[in-house]
Design a protein around this motif. Structure first.
Motif, mmCIF file in Angstrom:
data_model
loop_
_atom_site.group_PDB
_atom_site.id
_atom_site.type_symbol
_atom_site.label_atom_id
_atom_site.label_comp_id
_atom_site.label_asym_id
_atom_site.label_seq_id
_atom_site.Cartn_x
_atom_site.Cartn_y
_atom_site.Cartn_z
ATOM 1 N N TYR A 44 4.021 -17.953 29.624
ATOM 2 C CA TYR A 44 3.553 -18.701 28.442
ATOM 3 C C TYR A 44 3.808 -20.194 28.643
ATOM 4 O O TYR A 44 4.854 -20.593 29.145
ATOM 5 C CB TYR A 44 4.249 -18.178 27.178
ATOM 6 N N LEU A 46 3.212 -14.208 19.263
ATOM 7 C CA LEU A 46 2.157 -13.259 19.627
ATOM 8 C C LEU A 46 0.821 -13.615 18.961
ATOM 9 O O LEU A 46 -0.230 -13.171 19.406
ATOM 10 C CB LEU A 46 2.577 -11.830 19.277
ATOM 11 N N VAL A 47 0.873 -14.418 17.918
ATOM 12 C CA VAL A 47 -0.347 -14.918 17.239
ATOM 13 C C VAL A 47 -1.349 -13.785 16.964
ATOM 14 O O VAL A 47 -2.374 -13.670 17.637
ATOM 15 C CB VAL A 47 -1.067 -16.025 18.059
ATOM 16 N N THR A 68 -6.908 -12.390 13.996
ATOM 17 C CA THR A 68 -8.154 -11.803 14.482
ATOM 18 C C THR A 68 -9.045 -11.513 13.284
ATOM 19 O O THR A 68 -8.624 -11.706 12.138
ATOM 20 C CB THR A 68 -7.873 -10.514 15.290
ATOM 21 N N ARG A 95 -15.463 -11.289 15.074
ATOM 22 C CA ARG A 95 -15.061 -12.692 15.230
ATOM 23 C C ARG A 95 -16.054 -13.383 16.170
ATOM 24 O O ARG A 95 -16.355 -12.855 17.237
ATOM 25 C CB ARG A 95 -13.667 -12.720 15.855
ATOM 26 N N PRO A 121 -6.362 -8.691 24.581
ATOM 27 C CA PRO A 121 -5.583 -7.993 23.579
ATOM 28 C C PRO A 121 -6.430 -7.742 22.330
ATOM 29 O O PRO A 121 -7.357 -8.479 22.028
ATOM 30 C CB PRO A 121 -4.474 -8.995 23.265
ATOM 31 N N SER A 140 -4.928 -7.140 19.171
ATOM 32 C CA SER A 140 -4.188 -7.470 17.958
ATOM 33 C C SER A 140 -4.194 -6.277 16.999
ATOM 34 O O SER A 140 -3.999 -5.152 17.424
ATOM 35 C CB SER A 140 -4.753 -8.744 17.316
ATOM 36 N N GLU A 189 -11.188 -6.287 16.487
ATOM 37 C CA GLU A 189 -12.138 -6.480 17.591
ATOM 38 C C GLU A 189 -12.566 -5.126 18.177
ATOM 39 O O GLU A 189 -13.749 -4.901 18.450
ATOM 40 C CB GLU A 189 -11.488 -7.349 18.670
ATOM 41 N N ASP A 237 -2.630 -3.976 23.291
ATOM 42 C CA ASP A 237 -1.877 -5.128 22.794
ATOM 43 C C ASP A 237 -0.391 -4.880 23.036
ATOM 44 O O ASP A 237 0.038 -3.739 23.142
ATOM 45 C CB ASP A 237 -2.120 -5.349 21.292
ATOM 46 N N ARG A 238 0.376 -5.966 23.134
ATOM 47 C CA ARG A 238 1.816 -5.827 23.334
ATOM 48 C C ARG A 238 2.545 -5.558 22.026
ATOM 49 O O ARG A 238 3.660 -5.060 22.024
ATOM 50 C CB ARG A 238 2.391 -7.115 23.988
ATOM 51 N N ASP A 295 2.137 -4.831 28.070
ATOM 52 C CA ASP A 295 2.094 -6.253 28.385
ATOM 53 C C ASP A 295 0.995 -6.481 29.417
ATOM 54 O O ASP A 295 1.107 -6.038 30.559
ATOM 55 C CB ASP A 295 3.462 -6.669 28.945
ATOM 56 N N LEU A 296 -0.054 -7.168 29.006
ATOM 57 C CA LEU A 296 -1.205 -7.352 29.903
ATOM 58 C C LEU A 296 -0.863 -8.169 31.139
ATOM 59 O O LEU A 296 -1.506 -8.033 32.175
ATOM 60 C CB LEU A 296 -2.348 -8.034 29.137
ATOM 61 N N ARG A 315 -10.225 -11.984 24.753
ATOM 62 C CA ARG A 315 -10.437 -13.250 24.037
ATOM 63 C C ARG A 315 -9.162 -13.718 23.350
ATOM 64 O O ARG A 315 -8.412 -12.947 22.772
ATOM 65 C CB ARG A 315 -11.532 -13.061 22.983
ATOM 66 N N ASN A 316 -8.972 -15.014 23.421
ATOM 67 C CA ASN A 316 -7.893 -15.677 22.677
ATOM 68 C C ASN A 316 -6.489 -15.217 23.072
ATOM 69 O O ASN A 316 -5.640 -14.960 22.230
ATOM 70 C CB ASN A 316 -8.136 -15.526 21.158
HETATM 71 C C1 SAM Z 1 -5.091 -14.239 18.820
HETATM 72 S S1 SAM Z 1 -4.855 -12.508 19.076
HETATM 73 C C2 SAM Z 1 -6.387 -12.115 19.858
HETATM 74 C C3 SAM Z 1 -7.017 -10.853 19.283
HETATM 75 C C4 SAM Z 1 -8.499 -10.655 19.618
HETATM 76 N N1 SAM Z 1 -8.735 -10.588 21.031
HETATM 77 C C5 SAM Z 1 -9.339 -11.767 19.008
HETATM 78 O O1 SAM Z 1 -9.796 -12.639 19.705
HETATM 79 O O2 SAM Z 1 -9.536 -11.726 17.791
HETATM 80 C C6 SAM Z 1 -3.669 -12.544 20.385
HETATM 81 C C7 SAM Z 1 -3.006 -11.194 20.640
HETATM 82 O O3 SAM Z 1 -2.449 -11.239 21.956
HETATM 83 C C8 SAM Z 1 -1.362 -10.351 21.986
HETATM 84 N N2 SAM Z 1 -0.580 -10.668 23.183
HETATM 85 C C9 SAM Z 1 0.065 -11.844 23.473
HETATM 86 N N3 SAM Z 1 0.638 -11.749 24.684
HETATM 87 C C10 SAM Z 1 0.345 -10.507 25.172
HETATM 88 C C11 SAM Z 1 0.638 -9.828 26.383
HETATM 89 N N4 SAM Z 1 1.351 -10.412 27.339
HETATM 90 N N5 SAM Z 1 0.172 -8.556 26.549
HETATM 91 C C12 SAM Z 1 -0.555 -7.952 25.586
HETATM 92 N N6 SAM Z 1 -0.866 -8.546 24.416
HETATM 93 C C13 SAM Z 1 -0.427 -9.809 24.213
HETATM 94 C C14 SAM Z 1 -0.666 -10.603 20.671
HETATM 95 O O4 SAM Z 1 0.161 -9.525 20.284
HETATM 96 C C15 SAM Z 1 -1.853 -10.839 19.722
HETATM 97 O O5 SAM Z 1 -2.142 -9.664 19.019
#
Ligand code: SAM
Length: 273
Positions: free
Chosen positions: A34, A77-78, A81, A85, A115, A117, A121, A142-143, A196-197, A212-213
């Motif tokens: 990060y 983790l933001v 969504t 979207r 991810p 969320s 999506e 998602d994590r 964890d992706l 995305r995002n």
């Molecule tokens: C902003 S949301 C995006 C959701 C969807 N893709 C969208 O664009 O609406 C970000 C997501 O990334 C997930 N996230 C952050 N780091 C991650 C990781 N290393 N592995 C899996 N998920 C992760 C968070 O838990 C969160 O739900």
């Protein structure tokens, strides 16, 4: 009215290391993936909110206060969504899916939302396949276990379905008070997975990856590794949809041929392993 601007926090190396170690311990995330600037913004706002004098005492608070730890997890983790979207991206995906589903052997599609969320999506993608009369499944990764819980239950808040057009809302959801339950056949198309992706994408021979995002929060090295993972799990000719705001390093985009530049959809032409 403009919000109050917080001074930008400078994270010293040892502070950064202790924040990243906390992420690893408590969230199961590789903290080094990060961006320091992203971490500094998140930590800075919580230092101000909690009155902690420095990062060291804040990390100490995180270790002892489950409420603060939950707040920080959600900040990092933001989970933001929504259903469909960027609707124009779903329009472009519809055209691209129509195209690839005509390929020999591509009549049942494996799609990833990673991810995902809270799952809006993944549900949107399942609805899209349904509306196009395509068979296929959505792997939703998602994590955050907390985020995945609503997808696993198939239940969303009335506010989030409130953004859908009325026809889709009535056709695909059953509303019960302030909750909305997704239609069982749509839910059945989706498989939620917690992982964890950045440690690897848990799939293979996928036709479409919607990622995305997430890249916006990651370092260049992690972005490049994630893109490599997307290429690894996709079938040759498979599609990748990126978020509209994400700018990725040019070198990492090798092997990705644009299908729709505006919608940020790419075809994997980099070959198989
Ligand atoms: C902003 S949301 C995006 C959701 C969807 N893709 C969208 O664009 O609406 C970000 C997501 O990334 C997930 N996230 C952050 N780091 C991650 C990781 N290393 N592995 C899996 N998920 C992760 C968070 O838990 C969160 O739900």
């Amino acid at each position: 009215m403009r919000g109050v601007e917080l001074p930008v926090l400078r994270l010293e190396e040892n502070d950064l290391a202790s924040v990243r170690a906390w992420m690893e311990r408590s969230l199961g995330l590789r903290g080094e993936d990060y961006r320091p600037a992203f971490l500094a913004r998140r930590i800075g706002s919580r230092l101000a909110a909690t009155g902690c004098a420095d990062v060291r005492s804040y990390v100490d608070l995180l270790a002892h206060d489950p409420n603060e730890s939950g707040t920080m997890a959600s900040k990092l983790l933001v989970p933001t969504t929504e259903f469909f979207r960027n609707p124009e991206v779903f329009g472009a995906l519809r055209r691209a899916l129509a195209e690839i589903s005509r390929r020999p052997g591509w009549n049942s599609l494996r799609v990833m939302s990673a991810p995902c969320s809270t799952g809006e999506e993944a549900v949107s993608l399942a609805i899209l396949l349904e509306e196009m009369g395509l068979t296929g499944r959505i792997l939703a990764v998602d994590r955050s276990r907390r985020a995945l819980a609503s997808l696993q239950a198939g239940v969303f808040g009335a506010r989030s379905v409130g953004k859908l057009d009325l026809q889709r809302r009535a056709r695909y959801f059953r509303e019960e008070g302030d909750k909305a339950r997704v239609r069982p056949d749509i839910a059945a198309r989706i498989l939620p997975v917690c992982c964890d992706l950045t440690s690897g994408v848990p799939a293979r021979r996928v036709h479409v990856v919607v990622m995305r995002n997430l890249f916006i929060y990651m370092t260049e090295a992690a972005q490049s590794r994630l893109l490599g993972e997307a290429g690894r799990v996709l079938l040759p000719g498979g599609l990748l949809a990126l978020g509209r705001v994400e700018v990725l390093p040019r070198y990492a985009m090798r092997g990705w041929t644009p299908v729709d530049r505006d919608a940020r959809i790419f075809e994997w032409t980099g070959g198989s392993e």
